[in-house]
Design a protein around this motif. Structure first.
Motif, PDB file in Angstrom:
ATOM      1  N   VAL A  77       0.947   4.368   0.009  1.00 17.99           N
ATOM      2  CA  VAL A  77       1.916   3.509  -0.682  1.00 17.99           C
ATOM      3  C   VAL A  77       1.456   3.229  -2.112  1.00 17.99           C
ATOM      4  O   VAL A  77       2.273   3.208  -3.039  1.00 17.99           O
ATOM      5  CB  VAL A  77       2.130   2.198   0.094  1.00 17.99           C
ATOM      6  N   ALA A  78       0.156   3.037  -2.308  1.00 22.58           N
ATOM      7  CA  ALA A  78      -0.356   2.775  -3.657  1.00 22.58           C
ATOM      8  C   ALA A  78      -0.026   3.913  -4.610  1.00 22.58           C
ATOM      9  O   ALA A  78       0.193   3.704  -5.807  1.00 22.58           O
ATOM     10  CB  ALA A  78      -1.869   2.555  -3.608  1.00 22.58           C
ATOM     11  N   LYS A  79       0.025   5.139  -4.082  1.00 25.02           N
ATOM     12  CA  LYS A  79       0.281   6.323  -4.912  1.00 25.02           C
ATOM     13  C   LYS A  79       1.759   6.712  -4.947  1.00 25.02           C
ATOM     14  O   LYS A  79       2.130   7.673  -5.624  1.00 25.02           O
ATOM     15  CB  LYS A  79      -0.542   7.499  -4.383  1.00 25.02           C
ATOM     16  N   ALA A  80       2.596   6.001  -4.219  1.00 26.22           N
ATOM     17  CA  ALA A  80       4.020   6.349  -4.150  1.00 26.22           C
ATOM     18  C   ALA A  80       4.743   5.962  -5.430  1.00 26.22           C
ATOM     19  O   ALA A  80       4.258   5.167  -6.240  1.00 26.22           O
ATOM     20  CB  ALA A  80       4.668   5.645  -2.955  1.00 26.22           C
ATOM     21  N   LEU A  88       4.851  -1.145   2.052  1.00 28.32           N
ATOM     22  CA  LEU A  88       3.752  -1.282   3.008  1.00 28.32           C
ATOM     23  C   LEU A  88       3.837  -2.623   3.716  1.00 28.32           C
ATOM     24  O   LEU A  88       4.059  -3.651   3.081  1.00 28.32           O
ATOM     25  CB  LEU A  88       2.420  -1.201   2.256  1.00 28.32           C
ATOM     26  N   LEU A  89       3.674  -2.605   5.040  1.00 31.74           N
ATOM     27  CA  LEU A  89       3.443  -3.849   5.772  1.00 31.74           C
ATOM     28  C   LEU A  89       2.036  -3.774   6.345  1.00 31.74           C
ATOM     29  O   LEU A  89       1.746  -2.922   7.182  1.00 31.74           O
ATOM     30  CB  LEU A  89       4.469  -4.069   6.884  1.00 31.74           C
ATOM     31  N   HIS A  90       1.165  -4.624   5.839  1.00 28.63           N
ATOM     32  CA  HIS A  90      -0.257  -4.593   6.208  1.00 28.63           C
ATOM     33  C   HIS A  90      -0.673  -5.993   6.647  1.00 28.63           C
ATOM     34  O   HIS A  90       0.007  -6.976   6.361  1.00 28.63           O
ATOM     35  CB  HIS A  90      -1.078  -4.152   5.000  1.00 28.63           C
ATOM     36  N   HIS A  91      -1.807  -6.053   7.338  1.00 30.59           N
ATOM     37  CA  HIS A  91      -2.296  -7.357   7.775  1.00 30.59           C
ATOM     38  C   HIS A  91      -3.511  -7.783   6.953  1.00 30.59           C
ATOM     39  O   HIS A  91      -3.701  -7.336   5.816  1.00 30.59           O
ATOM     40  CB  HIS A  91      -2.552  -7.366   9.278  1.00 30.59           C
ATOM     41  N   ILE A  92      -4.333  -8.639   7.500  1.00 33.43           N
ATOM     42  CA  ILE A  92      -5.494  -9.198   6.829  1.00 33.43           C
ATOM     43  C   ILE A  92      -6.436  -8.118   6.288  1.00 33.43           C
ATOM     44  O   ILE A  92      -7.191  -8.344   5.340  1.00 33.43           O
ATOM     45  CB  ILE A  92      -6.246 -10.131   7.805  1.00 33.43           C
ATOM     46  N   GLY A  93      -6.353  -6.908   6.842  1.00 32.09           N
ATOM     47  CA  GLY A  93      -7.179  -5.806   6.376  1.00 32.09           C
ATOM     48  C   GLY A  93      -6.959  -5.453   4.921  1.00 32.09           C
ATOM     49  O   GLY A  93      -7.824  -4.849   4.284  1.00 32.09           O
ATOM     50  N   GLN A  94      -5.800  -5.819   4.361  1.00 32.24           N
ATOM     51  CA  GLN A  94      -5.569  -5.577   2.938  1.00 32.24           C
ATOM     52  C   GLN A  94      -6.568  -6.371   2.097  1.00 32.24           C
ATOM     53  O   GLN A  94      -6.969  -5.929   1.014  1.00 32.24           O
ATOM     54  CB  GLN A  94      -4.135  -5.973   2.568  1.00 32.24           C
ATOM     55  N   ARG A 102     -16.707   1.043   0.597  1.00 30.49           N
ATOM     56  CA  ARG A 102     -17.413   1.332  -0.653  1.00 30.49           C
ATOM     57  C   ARG A 102     -16.601   2.240  -1.565  1.00 30.49           C
ATOM     58  O   ARG A 102     -16.698   2.152  -2.779  1.00 30.49           O
ATOM     59  CB  ARG A 102     -18.766   1.987  -0.339  1.00 30.49           C
ATOM     60  N   ARG A 103     -15.828   3.151  -0.975  1.00 32.07           N
ATOM     61  CA  ARG A 103     -15.074   4.120  -1.774  1.00 32.07           C
ATOM     62  C   ARG A 103     -13.579   3.997  -1.482  1.00 32.07           C
ATOM     63  O   ARG A 103     -12.917   4.966  -1.127  1.00 32.07           O
ATOM     64  CB  ARG A 103     -15.575   5.538  -1.475  1.00 32.07           C
ATOM     65  N   LEU A 104     -13.063   2.829  -1.639  1.00 32.03           N
ATOM     66  CA  LEU A 104     -11.643   2.589  -1.400  1.00 32.03           C
ATOM     67  C   LEU A 104     -10.824   3.319  -2.472  1.00 32.03           C
ATOM     68  O   LEU A 104     -11.087   3.163  -3.672  1.00 32.03           O
ATOM     69  CB  LEU A 104     -11.364   1.088  -1.451  1.00 32.03           C
ATOM     70  N   PRO A 105      -9.827   4.126  -2.076  1.00 32.87           N
ATOM     71  CA  PRO A 105      -9.079   4.928  -3.055  1.00 32.87           C
ATOM     72  C   PRO A 105      -8.007   4.152  -3.822  1.00 32.87           C
ATOM     73  O   PRO A 105      -7.121   4.742  -4.427  1.00 32.87           O
ATOM     74  CB  PRO A 105      -8.452   6.022  -2.182  1.00 32.87           C
ATOM     75  N   TYR A 106      -8.057   2.860  -3.781  1.00 37.46           N
ATOM     76  CA  TYR A 106      -7.120   2.019  -4.511  1.00 37.46           C
ATOM     77  C   TYR A 106      -7.734   0.640  -4.671  1.00 37.46           C
ATOM     78  O   TYR A 106      -8.717   0.299  -4.007  1.00 37.46           O
ATOM     79  CB  TYR A 106      -5.786   1.899  -3.759  1.00 37.46           C
ATOM     80  N   ASN A 107      -7.164  -0.152  -5.567  1.00 30.93           N
ATOM     81  CA  ASN A 107      -7.571  -1.539  -5.724  1.00 30.93           C
ATOM     82  C   ASN A 107      -6.567  -2.401  -4.958  1.00 30.93           C
ATOM     83  O   ASN A 107      -5.381  -2.426  -5.298  1.00 30.93           O
ATOM     84  CB  ASN A 107      -7.600  -1.939  -7.205  1.00 30.93           C
ATOM     85  N   ALA A 108      -7.055  -3.074  -3.913  1.00 30.26           N
ATOM     86  CA  ALA A 108      -6.153  -3.815  -3.030  1.00 30.26           C
ATOM     87  C   ALA A 108      -5.381  -4.906  -3.770  1.00 30.26           C
ATOM     88  O   ALA A 108      -4.273  -5.267  -3.368  1.00 30.26           O
ATOM     89  CB  ALA A 108      -6.943  -4.426  -1.878  1.00 30.26           C
ATOM     90  N   LEU A 109      -5.947  -5.408  -4.856  1.00 29.71           N
ATOM     91  CA  LEU A 109      -5.328  -6.526  -5.564  1.00 29.71           C
ATOM     92  C   LEU A 109      -4.406  -6.068  -6.692  1.00 29.71           C
ATOM     93  O   LEU A 109      -3.378  -6.698  -6.935  1.00 29.71           O
ATOM     94  CB  LEU A 109      -6.412  -7.450  -6.124  1.00 29.71           C
ATOM     95  N   THR A 110      -4.760  -4.981  -7.363  1.00 32.86           N
ATOM     96  CA  THR A 110      -4.014  -4.609  -8.575  1.00 32.86           C
ATOM     97  C   THR A 110      -3.138  -3.375  -8.439  1.00 32.86           C
ATOM     98  O   THR A 110      -2.327  -3.105  -9.331  1.00 32.86           O
ATOM     99  CB  THR A 110      -4.986  -4.389  -9.745  1.00 32.86           C
ATOM    100  N   ASP A 111      -3.266  -2.611  -7.361  1.00 34.13           N
ATOM    101  CA  ASP A 111      -2.481  -1.386  -7.226  1.00 34.13           C
ATOM    102  C   ASP A 111      -1.213  -1.572  -6.394  1.00 34.13           C
ATOM    103  O   ASP A 111      -0.581  -0.589  -5.998  1.00 34.13           O
ATOM    104  CB  ASP A 111      -3.329  -0.269  -6.609  1.00 34.13           C
ATOM    105  N   PHE A 112      -0.859  -2.826  -6.145  1.00 36.22           N
ATOM    106  CA  PHE A 112       0.347  -3.114  -5.366  1.00 36.22           C
ATOM    107  C   PHE A 112       1.149  -4.229  -6.037  1.00 36.22           C
ATOM    108  O   PHE A 112       0.592  -5.073  -6.741  1.00 36.22           O
ATOM    109  CB  PHE A 112      -0.011  -3.551  -3.945  1.00 36.22           C
ATOM    110  N   ALA A 113       2.453  -4.212  -5.794  1.00 38.60           N
ATOM    111  CA  ALA A 113       3.336  -5.296  -6.216  1.00 38.60           C
ATOM    112  C   ALA A 113       3.682  -6.105  -4.972  1.00 38.60           C
ATOM    113  O   ALA A 113       4.395  -5.611  -4.084  1.00 38.60           O
ATOM    114  CB  ALA A 113       4.606  -4.734  -6.850  1.00 38.60           C
ATOM    115  N   PRO A 254       4.468  -0.381  -4.393  1.00 32.71           N
ATOM    116  CA  PRO A 254       3.487   0.142  -5.351  1.00 32.71           C
ATOM    117  C   PRO A 254       3.502  -0.646  -6.666  1.00 32.71           C
ATOM    118  O   PRO A 254       4.530  -1.202  -7.050  1.00 32.71           O
ATOM    119  CB  PRO A 254       3.947   1.585  -5.586  1.00 32.71           C
ATOM    120  N   LYS A 255       2.367  -0.667  -7.331  1.00 34.41           N
ATOM    121  CA  LYS A 255       2.270  -1.298  -8.654  1.00 34.41           C
ATOM    122  C   LYS A 255       3.313  -0.683  -9.590  1.00 34.41           C
ATOM    123  O   LYS A 255       3.532   0.526  -9.581  1.00 34.41           O
ATOM    124  CB  LYS A 255       0.874  -1.086  -9.229  1.00 34.41           C
ATOM    125  N   GLY A 256       3.949  -1.507 -10.377  1.00 26.91           N
ATOM    126  CA  GLY A 256       4.948  -1.013 -11.316  1.00 26.91           C
ATOM    127  C   GLY A 256       6.368  -1.076 -10.799  1.00 26.91           C
ATOM    128  O   GLY A 256       7.313  -0.788 -11.537  1.00 26.91           O
TER     129      GLY A 256
END
Length: 323
Positions: A77-80, A88-94, A102-113, A254-256
């Protein structure tokens, strides 16, 4: 001329024009659930998606994209495209993924609206039905006296059940043998089969087993009792005030994504959370919709930031990380 063409092409590709946002949605929306079908988060998503479809006039189709503690689906979803057609519907894991991976492919706070919060699902501390402790006080005493004999199941590293288990062990000051599974279903199956001793999991997954007598319940991890389990004390009542956790769910784009689009999604979410069927089914699962003022982009954004900071110290102190 070339510069103007580039700008026009970018706008068309992004679909961010005012008219596009005003007409949204004109085709079905995919709601990604980053876990397998049939689990607690999937259940919440399908109930909400059905009601949102009626409000938006387009189908909101749930797609399960599991794996890696929810990060694979979230990354998708971050890349969509930020057009509101993949959410995206996510739980506390977000929130916990921000520290856990350590190598999360997105920033949970800034790569989503953010779109809005959906529900806070309580958790229940349960054990195999033939576990010797009769109440939470006896459970605590037994665990402290027999730490090497007690096994504590969870749905995998970073899962809500894992976080609850860490809080429980921290409150007792007693490490236990943890048994990670690939999801709540297998963990619950082995608990019912007395292959493991304990589990702390969402009421959406435990209520039926508790009422059916398949497991023994000790407490819910919320400040107040759960209406669907009125005889079950809270951890605070039973002497473990530090074990407080609920599995909250939120919807993201997604962000944007244009504000007009996230606003329409948030409005549809608010309608869904007032839907009598949604409220009834949530109640049967041991949860309830959030208040309307929490089903907004700002409320979810602020809450996510606070939750990331809340869980960071616990995860860091435990030294638990996932690749």
């Amino acid at each position: 001329m070339r510069f103007r063409s580039i700008i026009l092409a970018a706008a068309l590709l992004a679909g961010l024009g005012p008219a596009a946002a005003q007409d949204y949605p004109t085709r079905p929306i995919t709601m990604v659930v980053p876990f397998s079908a049939g689990g607690p988060t999937d259940t919440v998503a399908r109930l909400v998606a059905q009601s949102m479809s009626r409000t938006l006039g387009q189908q909101v189709l749930v797609e399960n994209v599991g794996g890696a503690g929810g990060t694979i689906g979230a990354a998708r979803v971050a890349k969509a495209s930020p057009d509101g057609y993949t959410i995206l519907l996510h739980h506390i894991g977000q929130a916990t993924s921000a520290t856990l991976y350590r190598r999360l492919p997105y920033n949970a706070l800034t790569d989503f609206a953010p779109v809005g919060l959906v529900t806070d699902v309580p958790m229940a501390i349960v054990a195999r039905k033939d576990f010797p402790a009769r109440d939470l006080a006896e459970l605590v005493a037994y665990v402290k006296a027999n730490p090497d004999k007690v096994t504590l199941a969870n749905a995998g590293v970073g899962a809500a059940s894992h976080l609850c288990g860490m809080l429980f062990m921290q409150a007792l000051g007693t490490p236990l043998t943890t048994v990670p599974y690939k999801g709540t279903g297998p963990a619950m199956n082995d608990l019912v089969g007395s292959q493991v001793d304990m589990l702390c999991d969402q009421t959406t997954n435990t209520t039926g087993q508790i009422k059916g007598g398949a497991v023994k319940a000790y407490a819910v991890t919320t400040a107040t009792r759960v209406p669907s389990l009125p005889d079950l004390p809270t951890t605070r009542e039973a002497g473990l005030p530090g074990v407080q956790v609920a599995v909250w769910h939120g919807i993201y784009a997604p962000k944007g994504t244009p504000d007009a689009v996230t606003g329409k999604l948030s409005d549809a979410l608010k309608v869904a959370l007032k839907d009598d069927l949604v409220k009834q089914r949530f109640g049967e699962l041991g949860t309830e919709p959030v208040a309307e003022d929490r089903a907004t982009p700002k409320a979810l954004g602020d809450f996510l930031a606070a939750e990331i900071e809340r869980w960071r110290p616990l995860i860091t102190a435990a030294g638990v990380y996932a690749d």
